[in-house]
Scaffold this motif. Structure first.
Motif, PDB file in Angstrom:
ATOM      1  N   LEU A  41       2.049 -20.665  29.446  1.00 44.71           N
ATOM      2  CA  LEU A  41       1.302 -19.436  29.209  1.00 44.71           C
ATOM      3  C   LEU A  41       2.243 -18.255  28.964  1.00 44.71           C
ATOM      4  CD1 LEU A  41      -1.401 -19.998  31.953  1.00 44.71           C
ATOM      5  CD2 LEU A  41      -1.690 -20.207  29.488  1.00 44.71           C
ATOM      6  N   VAL A  42       3.378 -18.259  29.623  1.00 47.40           N
ATOM      7  CA  VAL A  42       4.381 -17.221  29.378  1.00 47.40           C
ATOM      8  C   VAL A  42       4.840 -17.272  27.932  1.00 47.40           C
ATOM      9  CG1 VAL A  42       6.753 -16.494  29.905  1.00 47.40           C
ATOM     10  CG2 VAL A  42       5.184 -17.075  31.759  1.00 47.40           C
ATOM     11  N   GLU A  43       5.161 -18.474  27.479  1.00 47.69           N
ATOM     12  CA  GLU A  43       5.629 -18.631  26.095  1.00 47.69           C
ATOM     13  C   GLU A  43       4.573 -18.170  25.105  1.00 47.69           C
ATOM     14  OE1 GLU A  43       8.516 -19.370  25.155  1.00 47.69           O
ATOM     15  OE2 GLU A  43       9.516 -20.630  26.629  1.00 47.69           O
ATOM     16  N   GLU A  44       3.314 -18.360  25.439  1.00 48.14           N
ATOM     17  CA  GLU A  44       2.232 -18.034  24.511  1.00 48.14           C
ATOM     18  C   GLU A  44       1.840 -16.559  24.528  1.00 48.14           C
ATOM     19  OE1 GLU A  44      -2.384 -19.414  23.617  1.00 48.14           O
ATOM     20  OE2 GLU A  44      -1.071 -20.686  24.853  1.00 48.14           O
ATOM     21  N   PHE A  45       1.831 -15.967  25.722  1.00 48.60           N
ATOM     22  CA  PHE A  45       1.260 -14.629  25.844  1.00 48.60           C
ATOM     23  C   PHE A  45       2.263 -13.506  26.137  1.00 48.60           C
ATOM     24  CE2 PHE A  45      -2.374 -17.370  26.797  1.00 48.60           C
ATOM     25  CZ  PHE A  45      -3.366 -16.796  26.009  1.00 48.60           C
ATOM     26  N   SER A  46       3.379 -13.823  26.759  1.00 45.54           N
ATOM     27  CA  SER A  46       4.269 -12.751  27.217  1.00 45.54           C
ATOM     28  C   SER A  46       5.123 -12.212  26.082  1.00 45.54           C
ATOM     29  CB  SER A  46       5.164 -13.244  28.344  1.00 45.54           C
ATOM     30  OG  SER A  46       5.864 -12.160  28.931  1.00 45.54           O
ATOM     31  N   ILE A  47       5.342 -10.887  26.099  1.00 44.47           N
ATOM     32  CA  ILE A  47       6.103 -10.243  25.025  1.00 44.47           C
ATOM     33  C   ILE A  47       7.498  -9.822  25.476  1.00 44.47           C
ATOM     34  CG2 ILE A  47       4.015  -9.390  23.899  1.00 44.47           C
ATOM     35  CD1 ILE A  47       4.668  -6.620  25.111  1.00 44.47           C
TER      36      ILE A  47
END
Length: 245
Positions: free
Chosen positions: A129-135
């Motif tokens: 989820l970090v890879e997908e959503f975090s900037i």
């Protein structure tokens, strides 16, 4: 090659001062001032920064809710709900900071939060989820999404007062609600995975806090006193030189 005599070394020393346009007296005063600063830094650091502090171990995502949201409408057919990716825009935000735009930003942040929570509850890996959503970027020496251990002052520096308050108030393994940042459209979503009431500070953290404590003290004192060119008397200079030898 013969070892230079004391006389030779002194001549080299005086030549170097001459090249720099500095007298021996001025040079000794500069050294004394530097030594006094080091001693003060050590004293202020020892006084203001304990070796151990309450700390939390945090992992988190920094999301941008300005142009993207995260969830589609709930699926009522009994099959797993569809999820909108961060590349899909449900509520575009135009420039400006009007009340209407702020409401859209908050709604988008909640959508992203709900999707992340739902997928975590379904057993999806936090790192995915970090890879997908975090900037934001992360320390390459830590796991993806890991923000490391933080005392409260570092947490404030990292994400602001609300970030620190949330981090130190969360129960373990509980996802925070979206935490606003100084960037109007960006929010932290964090989770505390460990807590310790008294944990030794990491070296880099201790160094930063000690330096900050001295800077804060110096700023306060500078506002209280007038700094004079002859701030070191002969006794101060003699003491500093003796400590250096």
């Amino acid at each position: 090659q013969p070892t230079p005599s004391d006389e030779d070394l002194r001549e080299i020393f005086l030549d170097s001062l001459d090249t720099r346009g500095t007298s021996e007296k001025e040079f000794r005063e500069q050294i004394a001032a530097a030594l006094l600063r080091v001693k003060l830094q050590e004293h202020i650091g020892d006084t203001e920064v304990p070796a151990e502090m309450p700390q939390v171990h945090i992992r988190g995502l920094l999301i941008d809710a300005g142009t993207e949201a995260a969830t589609a409408a709930p699926d009522t057919t009994g099959t797993p709900s569809a999820t909108v990716t961060p590349d899909e825009i449900t509520s575009p935000v135009t420039s400006g900071t009007s009340a209407a735009n702020n409401e859209i930003i908050k709604a988008n942040a909640e959508e992203i939060y709900n999707t992340i929570k739902e997928r975590l509850d379904d057993g999806e890996e936090f790192a995915i989820l970090v890879e997908e959503f975090s900037i934001t970027s992360y320390d390459p020496e830590l796991e993806v999404g890991d923000l490391g251990w933080m005392p409260e002052e570092i947490a404030i520096l990292y994400g602001g007062e609300e970030f620190a308050s949330e981090a130190f108030g969360l129960e373990l393994d509980t996802l925070s609600s979206p935490i606003p940042t100084i960037a109007n459209t960006q929010f932290w979503i964090i989770e505390v995975i460990e807590k310790e009431e008294s944990k030794v500070l990491e070296e880099s953290t201790e160094t930063y806090l000690r330096s900050k404590a001295f800077d804060d003290w110096f700023t306060e004192k500078s506002n209280d006193f007038t700094i004079k060119d002859d701030y070191l008397d002969a006794e101060d200079i003699a003491w500093a030189i003796e400590k250096a030898l």
